[in-house]
Each structure stands twice: as C-alpha cells, then as structure tokens.
Design a protein around this motif. Sequence first.
Motif, PDB file in Angstrom:
ATOM      1  N   LEU A 173       0.791  -1.138   0.109  1.00 51.75           N
ATOM      2  CA  LEU A 173      -0.137  -0.011   0.057  1.00 51.75           C
ATOM      3  C   LEU A 173       0.986   1.207   0.004  1.00 51.75           C
ATOM      4  CD1 LEU A 173      -2.736   1.572   0.198  1.00 51.75           C
ATOM      5  CD2 LEU A 173      -2.342   1.210   2.856  1.00 51.75           C
TER       6      LEU A 173
ATOM      7  N   ARG B 126     -10.449   6.981   1.895  1.00 49.94           N
ATOM      8  CA  ARG B 126     -10.831   6.555   3.216  1.00 49.94           C
ATOM      9  C   ARG B 126      -9.607   5.980   3.888  1.00 49.94           C
ATOM     10  NH1 ARG B 126     -15.773   2.106   3.702  1.00 49.94           N
ATOM     11  NH2 ARG B 126     -17.407   3.088   2.537  1.00 49.94           N
ATOM     12  N   VAL B 127      -8.883   5.167   2.694  1.00 53.67           N
ATOM     13  CA  VAL B 127      -7.416   4.608   3.382  1.00 53.67           C
ATOM     14  C   VAL B 127      -6.509   5.712   3.701  1.00 53.67           C
ATOM     15  CG1 VAL B 127      -5.614   3.305   2.688  1.00 53.67           C
ATOM     16  CG2 VAL B 127      -8.185   2.359   2.087  1.00 53.67           C
ATOM     17  N   ARG B 128      -6.515   6.599   2.816  1.00 49.93           N
ATOM     18  CA  ARG B 128      -5.523   8.001   3.115  1.00 49.93           C
ATOM     19  C   ARG B 128      -6.051   8.470   4.333  1.00 49.93           C
ATOM     20  NH1 ARG B 128      -6.222  13.306  -0.013  1.00 49.93           N
ATOM     21  NH2 ARG B 128      -8.343  13.069   1.227  1.00 49.93           N
TER      22      ARG B 128
ATOM     23  N   THR C  45       1.348  10.278   0.519  1.00 49.23           N
ATOM     24  CA  THR C  45       0.287  10.812   1.042  1.00 49.23           C
ATOM     25  C   THR C  45      -0.213  10.091   2.286  1.00 49.23           C
ATOM     26  OG1 THR C  45      -1.061   9.506  -0.350  1.00 49.23           O
ATOM     27  CG2 THR C  45      -0.611  11.742  -1.165  1.00 49.23           C
ATOM     28  N   ILE C  46       0.320   8.807   2.510  1.00 50.76           N
ATOM     29  CA  ILE C  46      -0.170   8.034   3.706  1.00 50.76           C
ATOM     30  C   ILE C  46       1.009   8.033   4.917  1.00 50.76           C
ATOM     31  CG2 ILE C  46      -0.225   5.630   4.247  1.00 50.76           C
ATOM     32  CD1 ILE C  46      -1.837   5.117   1.754  1.00 50.76           C
TER      33      ILE C  46
ATOM     34  N   SER D  26       2.516   5.253  -2.890  1.00 47.56           N
ATOM     35  CA  SER D  26       1.271   6.217  -2.418  1.00 47.56           C
ATOM     36  C   SER D  26       1.694   7.840  -2.404  1.00 47.56           C
ATOM     37  CB  SER D  26       1.003   5.602  -0.876  1.00 47.56           C
ATOM     38  OG  SER D  26       1.928   6.008  -0.108  1.00 47.56           O
TER      39      SER D  26
ATOM     40  N   MET E 289     -12.881   5.181  -1.864  1.00 43.67           N
ATOM     41  CA  MET E 289     -12.264   3.996  -1.209  1.00 43.67           C
ATOM     42  C   MET E 289     -10.617   4.460  -0.822  1.00 43.67           C
ATOM     43  SD  MET E 289     -13.723   1.722   0.211  1.00 43.67           S
ATOM     44  CE  MET E 289     -12.376   1.308   0.933  1.00 43.67           C
ATOM     45  N   MET E 290      -9.958   5.018  -1.959  1.00 45.86           N
ATOM     46  CA  MET E 290      -8.662   5.318  -1.654  1.00 45.86           C
ATOM     47  C   MET E 290      -8.382   6.599  -0.798  1.00 45.86           C
ATOM     48  SD  MET E 290      -7.284   5.009  -5.598  1.00 45.86           S
ATOM     49  CE  MET E 290      -7.457   3.667  -6.490  1.00 45.86           C
TER      50      MET E 290
ATOM     51  N   PHE F  99      -5.657  12.931  -5.904  1.00 44.89           N
ATOM     52  CA  PHE F  99      -7.115  13.017  -6.130  1.00 44.89           C
ATOM     53  C   PHE F  99      -7.357  14.212  -6.780  1.00 44.89           C
ATOM     54  CE2 PHE F  99      -6.009  10.397  -2.257  1.00 44.89           C
ATOM     55  CZ  PHE F  99      -6.563   9.235  -2.805  1.00 44.89           C
TER      56      PHE F  99
ATOM     57  N   ALA G 102      -7.519   7.150   6.818  1.00 44.55           N
ATOM     58  CA  ALA G 102      -7.293   6.465   8.219  1.00 44.55           C
ATOM     59  C   ALA G 102      -5.652   6.766   8.558  1.00 44.55           C
ATOM     60  CB  ALA G 102      -7.715   4.910   7.547  1.00 44.55           C
ATOM     61  N   PHE G 103      -4.871   6.872   7.603  1.00 43.24           N
ATOM     62  CA  PHE G 103      -3.447   7.099   8.162  1.00 43.24           C
ATOM     63  C   PHE G 103      -3.121   8.718   8.226  1.00 43.24           C
ATOM     64  CE2 PHE G 103      -3.612   2.791   6.290  1.00 43.24           C
ATOM     65  CZ  PHE G 103      -2.497   2.154   6.998  1.00 43.24           C
TER      66      PHE G 103
END
Lengths: 461, 490
Positions: free
Chosen positions: B193, B439-441, B200-201, B197, B436-437, B456, B443-444
């Motif tokens: 992941l 949401r993952v971003r 961005t994470i 990225s 969805m992407m 984005f 989260a971190f």
Amino acid sequence: MSGLEIQVRSLGEIVGEANTSAEPQRLLPYAIDGRQPAMLAMPSNAEEIAEILKFCAAHRLAVVPAGAGTKLRMGATPERYDVALVTTRMDKIVAYDPGDLTISVEAGARLGDVMARLAENRQLLPLTVPFLHRASVGGTVASGVDSPLRQFYGTVRDFLMGVEFVTGDGIRAKSGGRVVKNVAGYDLHKLFIGSLGTLGVITRLNFKTFPVPEASGGFLASFSDASGALELLRKIRHSPLRPSALEILSPSLTDLLARRAAPADAPQDSGLPRTAWVVAADFGGSEAVLRRYVNEMETMAGAAGAIGSSLPAEGVRTALWEGIRETVPLLIEESPGATVIRASVLPSQMGELFSVAQRCGDRYELPVAMLARAAGVAYIAFLPRESNEGTTGRLAQAAAELADAAQAAQGFSFVAWCPAELKARTPLWGKERGDWALMRKVKQSFDPEAVMSPGRFIGGI
Amino acid sequence: MIDKAVLRELEKIVGRDNVLSAKEELQMYEYDGSVEIGRPDYVVFPADKEQVAAIARLSNRRGVPIVGRGAGTGLSGGALAREGGIQIVFSRMNRILSIDTENRLAVVQPGVVNLELSRAVADAGLHFAPDPSSQKSSTIGGNASENAGGPHTLAYGVTTNHVLGLEIVLPDGESVRIGGAAVDATGYDLPGLLVGSEGTIALIVEITVRLTPLPELVKTLLAVFGTADDATETVAALTSSGITPAACEMIDGWTIGIVESFIHAGLPADAGALLLIDVDGPREAAEGEAAAVAEIARRNRAREVRVARDASERETLWKARKNAFGAVGRVAPDCFVQDGVIPRTRLPDTLRRIAEIGRRHGFEIANIFHAGDGNLHPMICLDSRDPEQLKRAVETSNEIIALCVEVGGSITGEHGVGMEKDRLMPLLFSESDLDMMKRVRNAFNPLGLLNPGKIFPGGKSCGEIQVPALSAAPPPAAVGTGGLPGFSPK
C-alpha cells in the motif's frame, strides 16, 4: 415469519430465491470449525454482492465469502457467522488477451479452468497451489496460499494487476488496472492478498500471464541430513541458474509423497527415496539450458554431500510436483490433529528453523513434516496420531515456540491450518506487532460495520 | 507563509543550518523534474528518523503540511509543496545501513541514491533492479514513494516488487515498521500500500530492499525497421512468443534522424523505427533468446539486426537511446512528455492514432518509450511562448491520454499522478474507487497534512494540465529530466 426467514427472503430478493437457502444440508459445506452459517447467498454479479453487503451491514449480519470453500479452515474461527456468500456462479473469464499476456477473470472462476484456458495458448498463471482443480481464483488470492513457482515468477503481489471488489459496507470499487505497468492510485488490491475475507468481497481479478517455457526438466538430490540439503539450496541460489521451483522436503514428507505417488508394492516408481532429506528443483528453457542445469546441479549436489541424485522421468516429475503442490491437504489427511504452520525467515535462518521445529516435535512427541521453499518460506506440520486435550496442549506449546523462533529470526509465522480446539487457545499469528494497529485502521476503512469475517484474521481483525 | 514560531521549532529540531526559509533559498525547491511548481514555506534537512518524527509532531500540532523530497527528479510534481508548508529533504539521511549478500537484502535510509546502492553491491554480483532514468541522482525513498520504473523493469519488476519492508513515520510522529526482511510478512500487505502512495499516507524513513543477482550474460540487439508498424508488430510478436526481454525500447524514425544528426552513432537516419532489446540470464538462455529475438525481428521485416559483441558495443547501442531525449530537447524550445500505458497488442494502431492526433493539432510527436511493457512516452515538441501552441499541446496531450484509457490502458505507467494528473484520475477511476482510496488515506493521514493536493482530483488548481508552468521551468530541468526513464542525458 421468524427473523431468519425474513432475512433469507430479503437475500432471495437480491439473488433469486433458488440462490439462497437456510437449509442445513446446503449450508454444511460452508461450516467453519463446526460453526454453520445461518444462510447462504449465491450472487451472480458484483451488483448483487453490493446489495447483499449493504443489507448485511445494515443488519450487522456477519458474512464470510467463499469460492469452492477449500480453505475456509484457514485463519481463526469467525466470532460471528450469519451468511456464507458463495461466488461460484461468477465463474467467467471476462477477457483474455494472449498477445498482451493478460487475463481478467471473475472471482468464482475455477483456477484449474483458467489454467486450462491459458494452456491452450502455452501460457500459465504461476499459481500451482493446493486444491488447484477445485479452488476459485478469488479464494486463492484471498487466502494468500503460495506456489513453488514463486522461486522464478514471484508471488501474487508481483503479477496481480488489479482487482474489483465490494467493501464491507457495499461499495463497489476497484484499484490497479488491466495493463502490466501502472502507478495510478493506491494499490488497494494488494491489501486483499491473504486478507481471508476480512475487507470485502473480490469480484474480479486481472493478472499478468506467462509463457510456458520451451521445455522443462527436474532434478532431485537426497541427503542424510538437513544441512547438506540446505547447502545445495544455497549453492543453487548463488549460481547463475534460475530454477522455476526449488524446495526441500523433510524425510517424513518425502515418505508421505512417495507413498502417495506409488503403490506399496512398487515403491521405486515414485522416484523418491523413502527416508532422506530431498532437494527438488524444476527448471525451464531450451535443451541447451536444461543440459546446463542438470550438469551444474549434479556437480553442486555432489559437493554438498548428496547421497543420491536423479533426473525424474516425466511421469514421476509431474506426480512429484503435484504432490508438493498438494502437501497441505495431504498432511491434513494424515493426522486428526494436523497443525500446519507457515513460517518465513531469511534463507540463511532456515536451518535454525528446522532445528527448532524438530526440537518441538521431539519435546512434545509430535511427528514433524516440513516443506521449505528456497525463497525462505517453510510449511511445518505437527502430526499427532490422535487429537485430544493432551495433544492440543502440546500443539499450542509447539506453535508458540515456533512463532517465537520465527520472530527472533526477523521472520513471520502463521498457524495456517489446525484443529478448532487449538485455534481457541493459541494466537495463530504469534505476538502482537507494532503494525497490527495500522492493519486495524485498514480494516475499519474497508469494513466499518465489521461484518466481513469478523475475528478471522490477524490481531482479532 | 512563514510562521516565526514554526520556524523556531524547526530550527530547534534540526539545527539552524538545516532549515531554509528565505525566498531565494526556497526557489530551487519549487521545482522537480516535472513542469509543475509548488513553493514550500520551509525546507528542512533532518539527520535521522527521530528528527523526522519530531517534524511530523510539529506539523500535526500546528496544522502545517509536510511534503517529503528526495533528489527532486520526480516527473509529476509528487515532491512539490503544492499547498506550502514544510518540505522535508532526505539528502542527509543517505546511509546504506546494512548489506546482507547472503540473503540479498539491503537496509537503506530514504536519501540513498539508487545507483549508489547498485555500485555498493556490484562486487558481490548484485544490484538494485529498478532503474529509472534518474537513477544517478534519484533516491530510493523517492523511488519507493512513486513506485518508480525504468527500462529493465520489464523483466525485473518495478520498485514495489523489490521492497520488503519499511519504517514509516505517521503524521502524529509515531514510527512503525511494516513488512520485514523475510518474505511474506503476515497480515495485510502494508508495504504494498505504501509503495507508490506518493507520500500521502506516511513518511518513509527506512527501506529494506531486495538485491538482485547480476545476470551471467547480457546480449543487446538493435533492430532497424523501415516503418514504426513493423517495430510495434515485432514487440507484439515478441510478447506472445514467450520471450521476456530484460528491456525492449523503441525509438521512432523522426527521433532517429535528430539523434543521428547530433551524436553520429552510425544509426540509419532513414529508418522508420529502432528497437533496442536486452536479453539476459544464464549464458545458454541469453544466447538462445538473442537468436530468437533476431529471428522474430527479421520475420517482421527488420532491415537489419545488430548484435553487440561486447560490453563497449552494448554501451554504444544504448547511447542512442540514452541521448535521444536530450537530442530532441535541442530541436524544440519545449517538450511535453506523456506517460501512458496500453496493452501491447494495441501498440501498432495506438501509435498510428497518436501520430494522427499530433497531425491534427499540428505537432510532430516523438516516441521514445518502453515498448516491451506498453509504456508510452509520446513527446510533444512545441514553443510554449506561443499561447496558441500551448493550448493545442494541452489538448493533444489530453487526447493521447484519453486514447490510452480507451484502449484499456492507464494514465501513468511510472511517473505517478502527483499534481500533474490528479484531474485525469476520473478517466480511470469512478467516484467510489477514489472514495475508497481516500478512506484509506484518511485512516493514516486524517488531517490531510501529508502531501496535500496530490493524486486526488480537487487540488487547488483546476481546469487542464498545467502546461503554463512549462515555460517558467528552468530549461535544463524541463528538458533534461523531463520524463524519459531509461536514460539520463549527459
């Protein structure tokens, strides 16, 4: 009408009445560790899966996705289990471009069927995995099982180009794409590999395919101890040779595969010695390439102290690699309490892992069988002759010691297959690591209502 | 905008000498290898991961964005401070921490230069396989953040295939190790992941990479064709024949003429296209594949197939490829380089259609690209001082990318999305894919302080590709590193 009847009817409205059921007979194949789901739904497309998951999320019904159901025993026992979501109706090859070496399949497509289709064009997917002929492609990816072919081709994360999926709250999404090189967006599809149905449901997968080599051959060498076998592996790894598969079989596993491959009255037909450590290599290329492999492997085997070596005849070779591929299912049949631990360590630490496994076997009176891949992955099986309170306790101790040893060697371990009683009393993934908290964040992003296979994965996810 | 309090805190963390905040000092950090611009308010050079964590805590507390930066060779604006804030430059964290030749692993800090790692392990017969054009200067931290490619990733895989583990710093300053030294880390594939990225994470502060054995033999072939179609059909035939070359690069006829007039490498200036192909492996395998490649090229009407006899001849052949971009840069005031991917079976018709698009807009389009994996780098040559031309170049570029998507491909194969292609993401991804992407971003990176405005759509700029920035970019950077992995102009 009972609550269950209402729920089954609601699912029937989504997938059609015939494709849902609450009959125990039909639910039986989807039981996990003796726990049966309350109902079954067999969707025919991603849209229906999204509807099912929205419904389940709204009603907090726990869902376990399944293809053929061959690997439902992997992982912890789900805390809750209401709906088996079965993808077998979604079994199409959606697109196959042999000239581009890419294929796109629905999650429920049988891996064996896909491989057969590829073989028509002399291509392959390097996924010779357990239950090959029954397993679905989606289940294969979600369970994270690996193939001996990883030695040359890598693992799923190296050739899975993209995935379409439905999240635990019913959102249809995708990541990656259908081309072999692509850096647009996050590689969310990689998260699904080995996720045991805890993030959502995979609906479609795009893979790179590979050409079948012009010709192929194999080589076997036997050793009286593990250190000789490990030394040969090391020599091959550090040579210019690039075998497609390279494995070590412990004497007990060699014996098991020999018994399976050949009837008792003609043991020589298996091509395997009965009680020795065996190094099995397979390789592809032109005739000139194969000659070089054979010559150099023989020389290296001699230098490593092999007590025997052979070039398996075609039939023997095929049977041998099928046996190696199906090692886990064979081991499970061997013992009522079969416990198979998948451990990965640095290749240089493999000998130490073998020793720890053997010491555990001796100390806890558990017969041990081992299969190790040169990449640094080993399947270590403890095979008690019976399954009872006593063996479960001893298995738990052995599993814990092995997990500690793997962790101490900068590696990882996972009790991939074991009796339900053992799951209840041992942490299948060893001790909590710092990254588990991040995995919980990932889980929360994909499945905010925690309806997907709750409790089945690492750290109680 | 500079906040004195933030500046003082940064100086406390990394020392006064390792913070820049004067306008003229910040200027060179406004650019990378792309045509974009983004000005940081502060540039800091941390010495270790503890300092990175302290900067993250400061950012989190004060709500100041953070952008990581390696050598600044990126081609999509990934390392630019689009929304200002703190730019963390990893150039001081440039140590190779350990090399394990037995298990073929290295642990490096993010600022280690790609080629330096390969040089450090060459004596052991190993190398770090990802080979972006920028490899003489780009860093492994940047390669990992962008999931960098290169010509030899055709057979060896891109950066993500070579990263086993990472230590990352989250926006709240927490350090976490993900993945590991052994294969098959249990749990979700977090390194999978993180790599690609684009910062961005989390911030990457340590990387465990695989080292790959150098092949026993490399054979390099140059196949000369009368037309581009013959060359692209050769690529399609090679792909389906079962041969996986280590690299398979194409240079089109227009470009050959320009290259030859500058470097006099003895290329047939009247050729329609060249394919430069490496095959490697055990001696017998490489020799067999070289013969098979030559045979397939001839069957597809190659006029001539040259096979390098030794390392120096190989270098000579690669020189054409390596100098091609620089040569093109000299005949046009500006070049705009695209990075699309298509299925390899669509190469012949897609290249024809790209040429048509160019003609329709009045541009000659140069094609120098990774043909073996369908990764196109069409180059639009223009004079960006002419606003009319610039507008047409943007339209041309957009049409080409739309075409790549239409035939089943992607908007970027190796340069990344960054701030160059965020608005093109909807061509490939639906709103729910992007959600969805995100949401993952989130989260971190819940406050969005890590590399804001990237990947984005909906970043600060709007409208079209920011070619207007092109003429403002320093010419050597805009041309010299402007987008062709596979060679670095000398």
